[in-house]
Design an enzyme around this catalytic site. Structure first.
Site, PDB file in Angstrom:
ATOM      1  N   ASP A  58      33.202  73.900  14.992  1.00 18.87           N
ATOM      2  CA  ASP A  58      32.380  73.635  13.816  1.00 18.87           C
ATOM      3  C   ASP A  58      33.222  73.863  12.564  1.00 18.87           C
ATOM      4  O   ASP A  58      33.168  74.918  11.936  1.00 18.87           O
ATOM      5  CB  ASP A  58      31.171  74.581  13.838  1.00 18.87           C
ATOM      6  CG  ASP A  58      30.120  74.139  12.850  1.00 18.87           C
ATOM      7  OD1 ASP A  58      30.239  73.023  12.313  1.00 18.87           O
ATOM      8  OD2 ASP A  58      29.183  74.908  12.601  1.00 18.87           O
ATOM      9  N   CYS A  97       4.086  65.568 -11.479  1.00 21.51           N
ATOM     10  CA  CYS A  97       5.535  65.705 -11.311  1.00 21.51           C
ATOM     11  C   CYS A  97       5.998  67.020 -11.942  1.00 21.51           C
ATOM     12  O   CYS A  97       5.670  67.306 -13.097  1.00 21.51           O
ATOM     13  CB  CYS A  97       6.227  64.520 -11.978  1.00 21.51           C
ATOM     14  SG  CYS A  97       8.016  64.703 -11.993  1.00 21.51           S
ATOM     15  N   CYS A 149       8.214  65.952 -15.186  1.00 14.20           N
ATOM     16  CA  CYS A 149       7.749  65.213 -16.366  1.00 14.20           C
ATOM     17  C   CYS A 149       6.234  65.200 -16.484  1.00 14.20           C
ATOM     18  O   CYS A 149       5.688  64.559 -17.384  1.00 14.20           O
ATOM     19  CB  CYS A 149       8.302  63.793 -16.347  1.00 14.20           C
ATOM     20  SG  CYS A 149       7.506  62.753 -15.118  1.00 14.20           S
ATOM     21  N   GLU A 169      34.966  69.724  26.270  1.00 14.22           N
ATOM     22  CA  GLU A 169      35.693  70.561  25.309  1.00 14.22           C
ATOM     23  C   GLU A 169      34.722  71.269  24.393  1.00 14.22           C
ATOM     24  O   GLU A 169      33.565  70.874  24.302  1.00 14.22           O
ATOM     25  CB  GLU A 169      36.562  69.694  24.378  1.00 14.22           C
ATOM     26  CG  GLU A 169      37.311  68.656  25.052  1.00 14.22           C
ATOM     27  CD  GLU A 169      38.106  67.769  24.107  1.00 14.22           C
ATOM     28  OE1 GLU A 169      38.003  67.904  22.880  1.00 14.22           O
ATOM     29  OE2 GLU A 169      38.830  66.939  24.651  1.00 14.22           O
ATOM     30  N   CYS A 181      11.651  60.196 -16.503  1.00 11.98           N
ATOM     31  CA  CYS A 181      11.697  61.436 -15.739  1.00 11.98           C
ATOM     32  C   CYS A 181      13.163  61.785 -15.480  1.00 11.98           C
ATOM     33  O   CYS A 181      13.886  61.032 -14.812  1.00 11.98           O
ATOM     34  CB  CYS A 181      10.915  61.225 -14.442  1.00 11.98           C
ATOM     35  SG  CYS A 181      10.927  62.632 -13.351  1.00 11.98           S
ATOM     36  N   LYS A 210      33.064  72.058  20.868  1.00 11.39           N
ATOM     37  CA  LYS A 210      32.855  71.299  19.640  1.00 11.39           C
ATOM     38  C   LYS A 210      33.029  72.290  18.482  1.00 11.39           C
ATOM     39  O   LYS A 210      32.132  73.070  18.180  1.00 11.39           O
ATOM     40  CB  LYS A 210      31.468  70.670  19.626  1.00 11.39           C
ATOM     41  CG  LYS A 210      31.243  69.770  18.442  1.00 11.39           C
ATOM     42  CD  LYS A 210      30.030  68.914  18.660  1.00 11.39           C
ATOM     43  CE  LYS A 210      29.711  67.976  17.523  1.00 11.39           C
ATOM     44  NZ  LYS A 210      30.101  68.320  16.203  1.00 11.39           N
ATOM     45  N   TYR A 264      42.592  68.059  18.982  1.00 10.50           N
ATOM     46  CA  TYR A 264      42.010  67.634  20.251  1.00 10.50           C
ATOM     47  C   TYR A 264      42.118  66.153  20.600  1.00 10.50           C
ATOM     48  O   TYR A 264      41.532  65.720  21.572  1.00 10.50           O
ATOM     49  CB  TYR A 264      40.548  68.061  20.327  1.00 10.50           C
ATOM     50  CG  TYR A 264      39.742  67.727  19.070  1.00 10.50           C
ATOM     51  CD1 TYR A 264      39.502  66.417  18.700  1.00 10.50           C
ATOM     52  CD2 TYR A 264      39.235  68.739  18.263  1.00 10.50           C
ATOM     53  CE1 TYR A 264      38.783  66.121  17.564  1.00 10.50           C
ATOM     54  CE2 TYR A 264      38.505  68.446  17.126  1.00 10.50           C
ATOM     55  CZ  TYR A 264      38.282  67.128  16.785  1.00 10.50           C
ATOM     56  OH  TYR A 264      37.585  66.840  15.656  1.00 10.50           O
ATOM     57  N   LYS A 285      24.646  69.394  21.752  1.00 14.46           N
ATOM     58  CA  LYS A 285      24.509  70.398  20.702  1.00 14.46           C
ATOM     59  C   LYS A 285      23.705  71.579  21.226  1.00 14.46           C
ATOM     60  O   LYS A 285      22.682  71.384  21.895  1.00 14.46           O
ATOM     61  CB  LYS A 285      23.783  69.791  19.496  1.00 14.46           C
ATOM     62  CG  LYS A 285      24.521  68.628  18.857  1.00 14.46           C
ATOM     63  CD  LYS A 285      25.717  69.054  18.072  1.00 14.46           C
ATOM     64  CE  LYS A 285      25.404  69.401  16.677  1.00 14.46           C
ATOM     65  NZ  LYS A 285      25.360  68.473  15.656  1.00 14.46           N
ATOM     66  N   CYS A 312       6.766  60.006  -8.177  1.00 13.33           N
ATOM     67  CA  CYS A 312       6.575  60.013  -9.622  1.00 13.33           C
ATOM     68  C   CYS A 312       7.018  58.637 -10.089  1.00 13.33           C
ATOM     69  O   CYS A 312       8.143  58.224  -9.832  1.00 13.33           O
ATOM     70  CB  CYS A 312       7.438  61.094 -10.275  1.00 13.33           C
ATOM     71  SG  CYS A 312       7.558  60.888 -12.057  1.00 13.33           S
TER      72      CYS A 312
HETATM   73  S1  IVH Z   1      36.184  63.926  19.317  1.00 15.40           S
HETATM   74  C1  IVH Z   1      35.720  59.461  18.381  1.00 15.40           C
HETATM   75  N1  IVH Z   1      36.314  66.446  20.021  1.00 15.40           N
HETATM   76  O1  IVH Z   1      32.624  66.772  15.712  1.00 15.40           O
HETATM   77  C2  IVH Z   1      35.646  60.890  18.811  1.00 15.40           C
HETATM   78  N2  IVH Z   1      35.286  65.915  17.937  1.00 15.40           N
HETATM   79  O2  IVH Z   1      30.057  65.420  15.352  1.00 15.40           O
HETATM   80  C3  IVH Z   1      35.635  61.808  17.664  1.00 15.40           C
HETATM   81  N3  IVH Z   1      34.510  67.851  16.644  1.00 15.40           N
HETATM   82  O3  IVH Z   1      33.836  64.099  13.809  1.00 15.40           O
HETATM   83  C4  IVH Z   1      35.722  63.217  17.792  1.00 15.40           C
HETATM   84  N4  IVH Z   1      35.151  69.384  18.096  1.00 15.40           N
HETATM   85  O4  IVH Z   1      34.938  66.446  13.516  1.00 15.40           O
HETATM   86  C5  IVH Z   1      35.903  65.566  19.086  1.00 15.40           C
HETATM   87  N5  IVH Z   1      36.509  68.638  20.740  1.00 15.40           N
HETATM   88  C6  IVH Z   1      36.124  67.771  19.812  1.00 15.40           C
HETATM   89  C7  IVH Z   1      35.487  68.183  18.617  1.00 15.40           C
HETATM   90  C8  IVH Z   1      35.072  67.211  17.693  1.00 15.40           C
HETATM   91  C9  IVH Z   1      34.574  69.162  16.915  1.00 15.40           C
HETATM   92  C10 IVH Z   1      33.903  67.272  15.441  1.00 15.40           C
HETATM   93  C11 IVH Z   1      34.662  66.118  14.834  1.00 15.40           C
HETATM   94  C12 IVH Z   1      33.693  64.967  14.878  1.00 15.40           C
HETATM   95  C13 IVH Z   1      32.385  65.666  14.875  1.00 15.40           C
HETATM   96  C14 IVH Z   1      31.286  64.785  15.426  1.00 15.40           C
END
Ligand code: IVH
Length: 674
Positions: free
Chosen positions: A118, A411, A414, A114, A435, A116, A226, A317, A429
């Site tokens: 952001d 520092c 301070c 899936e 400080c 991810k 999701y 990532k 420091c």
């Molecule tokens: S599954 C236990 N699916 O990424 C499994 N997370 O870096 C938990 N996120 O905390 C998450 N897209 O906020 C899942 N397709 C996706 C996602 C996703 C974004 C986020 C989510 C998670 C974070 C982890």
């Protein structure tokens, strides 16, 4: 118009407008123009005004918000909201697959890939088909109730379609701000001369915590949902669950033909990743990677969890985006422990959708390794972390007049001479009590959520109290009075009462949290817990010698020395005595432990599933404080197997084969009482 007629029109219009909303926001396929929609919405609004008693709970006119939340209630998650393990290469994914295959004893596992998203994670509960509560991730164990705000997000239904949804379930997903909405917002801000927002993610996170929900409604947030959670859900795998959720009106990634895909092997996973490496720039929202999940629920259960991540999912990532800019200056930050962090001041540049003006340089060695000089052109990278890094100097562009960089000797706050001890990467420091950023940092740590949790005091107040000489060492926080506070700027009777109430309530903070709050170097949350449960009271801990300390499981030389040094310092002992005098609990309260210590002395206990009365962490803590060890997998040495909800059959079979005593959560509680 009679009331009877109005009722019928309201019902029809609500239904029709909700259908259009669904087509527009969930399916992204509107069939009428915005103009037509707004016209009908106005008509509905007018009739609702005339007959307010007929207004339906799911009326689209209610999406404009208006509810004000002063303090977001902190709510415990029914299922912990975990994070994901990260990976940056296909090799990591292959290793993940091999590990999973080994644990499951299979040579082929079905995965789901899936996007991810952001954004900001959210857990939304639906009860009897109605949106009941929406909670932010928070610390994973507890989050904030942002229901009023989430209700203004149009792609999140207030009422579900049809009638074959589970009566109670939670759907988790990500809330984000589409790029077009973000750009439009910044354009408007620019016009008004307001400061611009950095990126869609931070803006979403700020928006979702706005007190006024009508402000949230104006921000055009969107979402994808999701993952399903609940008792006895009628699905055997993840894909089936999210796919089914689409038919209840939820915005599932399965509504798009390429956002989610079942992958039967590494090659198919690789194809999915490669496809989105190219295509992600066409999306109207940011993604920072791909999530790979084991599809089958039983297999997920069997793979289980580490303390932070599921072992059945991993995030791939996308590589960090890098760009070059000029180094204008280097400044230094002083942390609560006195650690000095150099910070690069850069000519502002846009990286991965955000303007970068500063980057971390870590320490002096890093600066020499890079051979960094003011005026250099440098490469900066923005990876998973929020703070970007300087990765290299472009030597070909160096000015001949540049001179080597001299790291500061004193520092910046301070002026004390800095110290760098052997084996330490950082300069420090040592002027702990003189400080300013160190003192303020210690106070902020002391009152933070995982320590004394005094949320009626913020950063500005701490600064104000310090400037006015009202607080010096940590214990002096408890000397504050109404008379001291009320004359200060920006203070009113209500805020002062609140502050004092927060301070008073914090006196009941459990010992391990106070210990963590003292800010002893290397004593983080987990170490504080270990020390507290081992020594039981601060006096025992203070009189422990190096050998006693090192005896504690997982306490090494570095921590032991740091604890010893802390308690050898007169000023620190004074603080502790004063905290005691103020009535803080500086010992483990035995009554509060669910049972007398030692019920499970010497046992090895395995837990599995989710529990009603404990988070997994609390349950493990209870097991430890009663003398047993937590083990992660069942073996012939396991003394007890505690099962919660959703335990995989393979674990149960193994326990029964090895004749391991298996108890339910309630039976476990009974055992504790004996
Ligand atoms: S599954 C236990 N699916 O990424 C499994 N997370 O870096 C938990 N996120 O905390 C998450 N897209 O906020 C899942 N397709 C996706 C996602 C996703 C974004 C986020 C989510 C998670 C974070 C982890």
């Amino acid at each position: 118009m009679t009331k009877e007629e109005a009722k019928q029109i309201i019902e029809e219009k609500t239904k029709r407008l909700n259908e259009h909303n669904y087509k527009y926001y969930v399916l992204n396929k509107p069939i009428i123009s915005d103009f037509e929609f707004d016209k009908e919405l106005k008509e509905l609004e007018q009739i609702e005004k005339k007959f307010p008693e007929l207004l339906l709970k799911n009326s689209p006119t209610q999406r404009v918000g208006g509810d004000i939340t002063d303090n977001f209630k902190v709510v415990k998650h029914k299922y912990p909201m975990l994070s994901l393990g990260n990976s940056y290469s296909i090799k990591d994914i292959e290793d993940f697959d091999k590990r999973a295959q080994k644990t499951l004893g299979l040579n082929n596992i079905e995965y789901v890939c899936e996007l991810k998203y952001d954004g900001v994670a959210i857990g939304i509960q639906y009860v009897n088909g109605k949106l009941h509560q929406a909670i932010t991730r928070g610390d994973g164990d507890k989050g904030e109730d942002v229901t009023n705000n989430v209700k203004t997000i149009k792609s999140i239904p207030l009422v579900l379609n049809g009638n074959d949804y589970p009566l109670e379930f939670e759907i988790r997903g990500e809330i984000f701000m589409p790029l077009t909405a973000f750009e439009k917002l910044n354009k408007e801000r620019k016009k008004k001369g307001m400061p611009l927002y950095m990126n869609p993610r931070n803006t979403t996170s700020g928006t979702i915590k706005q007190k006024d929900s009508s402000a949230v409604a104006k921000r055009h947030l969107d979402s994808y949902l999701y993952a399903l959670y609940g008792k006895n859900l009628p699905f055997k795998n993840h894909y089936e669950g999210v796919n089914e959720s689409a038919s209840w009106g939820l915005k599932s990634p399965t509504l798009q033909n390429n956002y989610i895909s079942i992958c039967k092997n590494i090659d198919e996973i690789k194809n999915f990743i490669d496809y989105w490496t190219v295509k992600r720039s066409e999306l109207d929202f940011q993604i920072d990677g791909i999530v790979i999940k084991v599809n089958n629920f039983e297999q997920q259960q069997e793979l289980g969890y580490t303390s932070k991540f599921p072992r059945w999912a991993i995030a791939y990532k996308y590589p960090a985006e890098s760009i070059t800019t000029k180094l204008l200056d280097v400044t230094y930050q002083v942390g609560r422990t006195g650690a000095i962090t150099p910070v690069a001041v850069l000519k502002p540049v846009l990286v991965a959708g955000t303007t970068v003006k500063r980057a971390s340089l870590h320490n002096a060695d890093q600066i020499s390794r890079l051979d960094l000089r003011i005026g250099d052109t440098v490469s900066i990278e923005k990876g998973g972390e929020i703070i970007p890094k300087v990765t290299q100097v472009i030597l070909s562009e160096r000015q001949s007049t540049s001179t080597p960089f001299n790291y500061t000797l004193t520092c910046p706050e301070c002026n004390s001479l800095l110290v760098r001890e052997d084996n330490e990467a950082q300069h420090y420091c040592k002027n702990e009590t003189g400080c300013k950023p160190q003192i303020l940092g210690k106070f902020l740590h002391f009152i933070s959520r995982k320590a004394l949790n005094i949320d009626s005091i913020g950063k500005e107040t701490i600064e104000q109290l310090f400037e006015n000489n009202l607080i010096t060492s940590l214990d002096t926080l408890f000397d504050l009075t109404f008379e001291n506070l009320i004359p200060l700027e920006r203070m009113a009777e209500k805020s002062v009462t609140n502050i004092l109430k927060g301070i008073e309530e914090s006196k009941r903070t459990p010992f391990e949290k106070v210990l963590f709050g003292l800010g002893i170097r290397y004593v983080g949350e987990t170490v504080a817990k270990k020390l507290a449960y081992h020594f039981k009271s601060i006096s025992n801990l203070a009189s422990a010698n190096y050998e006693n300390l090192i005896e504690v499981n997982e306490i090494g030389e570095r921590i032991a020395m740091s604890v010893k040094n802390y308690f050898e310092n007169e000023q620190n002992l004074n603080v502790i005595q004063n905290l005691k005098n103020h009535g803080l609990e500086l010992m483990i309260n035995e009554d509060k432990l669910v049972a007398s210590a030692g019920v499970f002395d010497g046992m090895s206990i395995v837990i599995s599933g989710t529990f009603e009365n404990f988070s997994r962490e609390e349950l493990k803590q209870t097991i430890e404080s009663n003398g047993a060890k937590n083990a992660s997998s069942i073996s012939s040495k396991t003394s007890l197997f505690v099962i919660g909800n959703n335990v995989g059959p393979s674990k149960l079979e193994k326990a029964s084969k090895l004749n391991v005593k298996t108890v339910s959560e309630n039976e476990f509680i009974e055992l504790l009482k004996n």
